[in-house]
Design an enzyme around this catalytic site. Structure first.
Site, mmCIF file in Angstrom:
data_model
loop_
_atom_site.group_PDB
_atom_site.id
_atom_site.type_symbol
_atom_site.label_atom_id
_atom_site.label_comp_id
_atom_site.label_asym_id
_atom_site.label_seq_id
_atom_site.Cartn_x
_atom_site.Cartn_y
_atom_site.Cartn_z
ATOM 1 N N LYS A 167 -2.973 -11.665 7.462
ATOM 2 C CA LYS A 167 -3.657 -10.509 7.981
ATOM 3 C C LYS A 167 -4.748 -10.091 6.989
ATOM 4 C CE LYS A 167 -2.354 -6.240 7.518
ATOM 5 N NZ LYS A 167 -2.483 -5.472 6.282
ATOM 6 N N ASP A 196 2.594 -11.397 10.325
ATOM 7 C CA ASP A 196 2.788 -9.961 10.198
ATOM 8 C C ASP A 196 4.078 -9.854 9.411
ATOM 9 O OD1 ASP A 196 3.770 -7.303 10.578
ATOM 10 O OD2 ASP A 196 2.224 -7.087 12.100
ATOM 11 N N HIS A 197 3.952 -9.599 8.110
ATOM 12 C CA HIS A 197 5.149 -9.790 7.277
ATOM 13 C C HIS A 197 6.267 -8.813 7.630
ATOM 14 C CE1 HIS A 197 3.441 -6.597 4.748
ATOM 15 N NE2 HIS A 197 4.627 -6.463 4.212
ATOM 16 N N LYS A 201 10.873 -9.175 7.845
ATOM 17 C CA LYS A 201 11.864 -8.355 7.142
ATOM 18 C C LYS A 201 13.197 -8.452 7.878
ATOM 19 C CE LYS A 201 8.475 -5.099 5.270
ATOM 20 N NZ LYS A 201 8.523 -5.138 3.819
ATOM 21 N N GLU A 235 4.364 5.425 1.930
ATOM 22 C CA GLU A 235 4.121 4.660 0.706
ATOM 23 C C GLU A 235 3.716 5.626 -0.394
ATOM 24 O OE1 GLU A 235 2.605 0.459 1.280
ATOM 25 O OE2 GLU A 235 1.203 1.625 2.463
ATOM 26 N N ASP A 255 -5.074 -1.037 8.910
ATOM 27 C CA ASP A 255 -4.287 -1.718 7.877
ATOM 28 C C ASP A 255 -2.808 -1.829 8.254
ATOM 29 O OD1 ASP A 255 -3.962 -2.853 5.208
ATOM 30 O OD2 ASP A 255 -2.927 -0.981 4.700
ATOM 31 N N HIS A 260 1.745 -3.796 11.699
ATOM 32 C CA HIS A 260 3.163 -3.587 11.372
ATOM 33 C C HIS A 260 3.841 -2.549 12.272
ATOM 34 C CE1 HIS A 260 1.846 -5.875 8.059
ATOM 35 N NE2 HIS A 260 1.512 -4.904 7.253
ATOM 36 N N LYS A 361 -0.452 6.787 2.803
ATOM 37 C CA LYS A 361 -0.473 6.392 1.384
ATOM 38 C C LYS A 361 -0.258 7.654 0.566
ATOM 39 C CE LYS A 361 -2.099 2.044 1.761
ATOM 40 N NZ LYS A 361 -1.226 0.903 1.440
ATOM 41 N N LYS A 366 8.401 5.516 -1.158
ATOM 42 C CA LYS A 366 8.221 4.374 -0.277
ATOM 43 C C LYS A 366 9.437 4.276 0.627
ATOM 44 C CE LYS A 366 7.209 -0.561 -0.229
ATOM 45 N NZ LYS A 366 6.152 -0.527 0.763
HETATM 46 C C1 BG6 Z 1 0.132 -4.574 3.881
HETATM 47 C C2 BG6 Z 1 -0.913 -3.499 3.799
HETATM 48 O O1 BG6 Z 1 -0.011 -5.318 5.057
HETATM 49 O O2 BG6 Z 1 1.412 -3.968 3.880
HETATM 50 C C3 BG6 Z 1 -0.707 -2.626 2.581
HETATM 51 O O3 BG6 Z 1 -2.190 -4.104 3.738
HETATM 52 C C4 BG6 Z 1 0.700 -2.101 2.541
HETATM 53 O O4 BG6 Z 1 -1.644 -1.561 2.548
HETATM 54 C C5 BG6 Z 1 1.698 -3.230 2.716
HETATM 55 O O5 BG6 Z 1 0.895 -1.447 1.303
HETATM 56 C C6 BG6 Z 1 3.101 -2.687 2.829
HETATM 57 O O6 BG6 Z 1 4.028 -3.736 2.841
HETATM 58 P P1 BG6 Z 1 5.502 -3.521 2.339
HETATM 59 O O7 BG6 Z 1 6.200 -4.782 2.670
HETATM 60 O O8 BG6 Z 1 5.418 -3.248 0.881
HETATM 61 O O9 BG6 Z 1 6.018 -2.329 3.083
#
Ligand code: BG6
Length: 513
Positions: A167, A196-197, A201, A235, A255, A260, A361, A366
């Site tokens: 992404k 899309d990580h 999860k 975050e 973003d 996500h 942010k 987090k």
């Molecule tokens: C990314 C965003 O895709 O995901 C970042 O570009 C964000 O801005 C991050 O901080 C969050 O990923 P995770 O896995 O730390 O929640």
């Protein structure tokens, strides 16, 4: 007693086996490769899950020897690996990592890469090729075109070639469509893996299991029982590591929400898929995205979406700058670092149930969680007692991260002679139940790409449908003559008062995390 690796057996039961391949990472000197990709491979190796014969070639601009490349990766693996870095294992593991120096626009570099791959394959290496676009997205077009013209995407007859695209996948519908065309000119859709990580999860994957392997929840999973749903991604970080340049062009909506959070929403709202195949699952997810009520025009966006930027304050006792003062951020920036929105899904199951989604942010901590707020029981009997209305009702909380788990809030009787109600929680924690940390998202996703399983990757139409929804909001913010206001919130707070008002207007409030 549980098995040593609770995930492996179950994985093999439902998935293809990952096959060995040569993984070519474009943008190999970048952050993603060092902090995520190589540690993910290392941890797979540590768990014995990495297919034997896997080789990695890092492709990047800077001059480096294999040894120098490996040394840089090792340093970062020590810091970022989920499991402790083991020198002996690293020694063996890193012997399969190589470096290939070239700029992204130099066709010669790709021709040489092809020669190198052919040679490795002739010497007994795997004929399978997995290309990973981990560079800045500005180079994706160039890389894909060169992969095609050098014939890198044409594997030997006994092998396959696939591409993983990081992404952001485009910055709006138009650019996403263009990128889809360029990708599909080089790789078929079945060989295209859009990352899309969040889908990788463990807890996100468990949403489908929770819903479709248990009869209990699914019966209540609709507008007859659910009052509303909240999805929060908080975050504490701001623009560390020079991210301001990228972020100021993107903002929270592009973003995180477009990908996500809409993905999490789809998993919560989707119908049961006909099977667990990639398309079976993605067909249902895309239907949800197509059912989102469009937020078109300034009036509708103002009413349903709050955008905000953080101002200078303290986060966890540390003073931090205002967003507009961050490195590489335009001092007059109109980019949002916070979004809260009310999303309606116009389908049979969810008619009338708001999904409140927020991300920010520089919030106090987090945490990502989804909460399903069930309707109250009738106001008779215990619920008619004075004070009962102040006791929270049934809420199912899915903690995506950290402290992964699921809890169910119920009303209980406070012990003693009076019939007083008390909220209590039934709690399932991954750490306690499985006694080991969940694999990182990239571990699962890399394995799936090697196994040819695209279930946890976004399909072309999913990405485009999500952009279509988001584009209308972006248009109201950035193209309208009289755009909706930009609110502010102090860094370290839970966001602007306007986000609270959004729920207050519906007689609800955000869950405290
Ligand atoms: C990314 C965003 O895709 O995901 C970042 O570009 C964000 O801005 C991050 O901080 C969050 O990923 P995770 O896995 O730390 O929640």
């Amino acid at each position: 007693m549980i098995e040593e690796n609770p995930f492996r057996e179950e994985d093999l039961a439902i998935r293809n086996r990952p096959e060995p391949c040569t993984l070519v990472i474009f943008g190999a000197t970048g952050d993603l490769t060092h902090r995520k990709l190589i540690p993910a491979l290392y941890n797979l190796a540590a768990d014995g899950d990495l297919p034997v014969g896997l080789q990695v070639i890092g492709f990047a601009r800077r001059e480096k020897s294999d040894e120098e490349f490996r040394a840089g990766l090792e340093e970062q693996n020590r810091e970022n690996s989920r499991q402790d870095h083991n020198d002996a294992l690293w020694e063996t593991f890193s012997q399969s990592i190589f470096y290939h120096q070239s700029t992204f626009d130099d066709s010669e570099g790709y021709i040489k890469l092809n020669e190198r791959l052919n040679e490795m394959e002739e010497q007994g290496g795997s004929p399978n090729r997995l290309f990973y676009l981990a560079s800045s997205p500005d180079f994706f077009d160039d890389i894909l075109l060169h992969i095609r013209s050098a014939g890198l995407n044409q594997p030997r007859e006994d092998g396959w070639s696939r591409v993983v695209v990081e992404k952001p996948f485009g910055t709006d519908l138009k650019t996403a469509r263009h990128l889809n065309e360029v990708v599909n000119d080089t790789f078929p859709e079945s060989g295209t893996y859009r990352i899309d990580h969040y889908l990788g999860k463990e807890t996100a994957q468990n949403i489908m299991v929770l819903r479709f392997a248990n009869a209990l929840f699914e019966l209540l999973w609709n507008n007859r029982s659910v009052d509303h749903v909240q999805i929060t991604c908080a975050e504490h970080l701001g623009m560390e590591g020079g991210r301001g340049g990228y972020y100021d062009k993107a903002g929270a909506m592009r973003d995180m929400i477009q990908n996500h959070l809409l993905q999490l929403l789809s998993l919560i709202a989707m119908e049961p898929p006909i099977d667990l195949s990639a398309d079976g699952v993605r067909d249902e997810k895309v239907k949800v995205l197509k059912s989102l009520r469009p937020l078109t025009g300034v009036k509708s966006v103002t009413k349903n979406v709050i955008r905000a930027q953080y101002t200078a304050d303290t986060v966890n006792g540390k003073e931090v700058a205002a967003y507009r003062r961050e490195d590489r951020v335009n001092p007059g920036s109109m980019t949002e670092t916070y979004v809260a929105m009310r999303i309606m899904i116009d389908n049979w199951r969810w008619e009338g149930v708001p999904f409140y989604v927020r991300m920010g942010k520089r919030l106090p901590k987090k945490a990502t969680e989804i909460s399903i707020h069930f309707k109250d029981a009738p106001e008779v009997l215990f619920n008619a007692l004075s004070g009962a209305e102040t006791v929270p009702g049934n809420v199912l909380v899915i903690r995506i991260q950290p402290d992964e788990g699921i809890s169910l809030g119920i009303r209980s009787k406070l012990p003693g002679p009076s019939a007083r109600l008390q909220p209590v929680k039934m709690d399932f924690r991954y750490q306690t139940a499985f006694r080991k940390s969940s694999p990182e998202a990239y571990e699962r996703l890399l394995l799936d790409a090697m196994a040819g399983d695209a279930t946890l990757f976004a399909r072309k139409d999913e990405v485009e449908t999500a952009w279509k929804f988001v584009d209308e909001i972006e248009d109201a913010w950035h193209k309208a003559e009289d755009p909706p206001p930009m609110a502010e919130y102090p860094a370290g707070s839970w966001g602007p008062g306007e986000a609270d008002d959004l729920l207050k207007a519906d007689g609800r409030r955000w869950r405290r995390l």
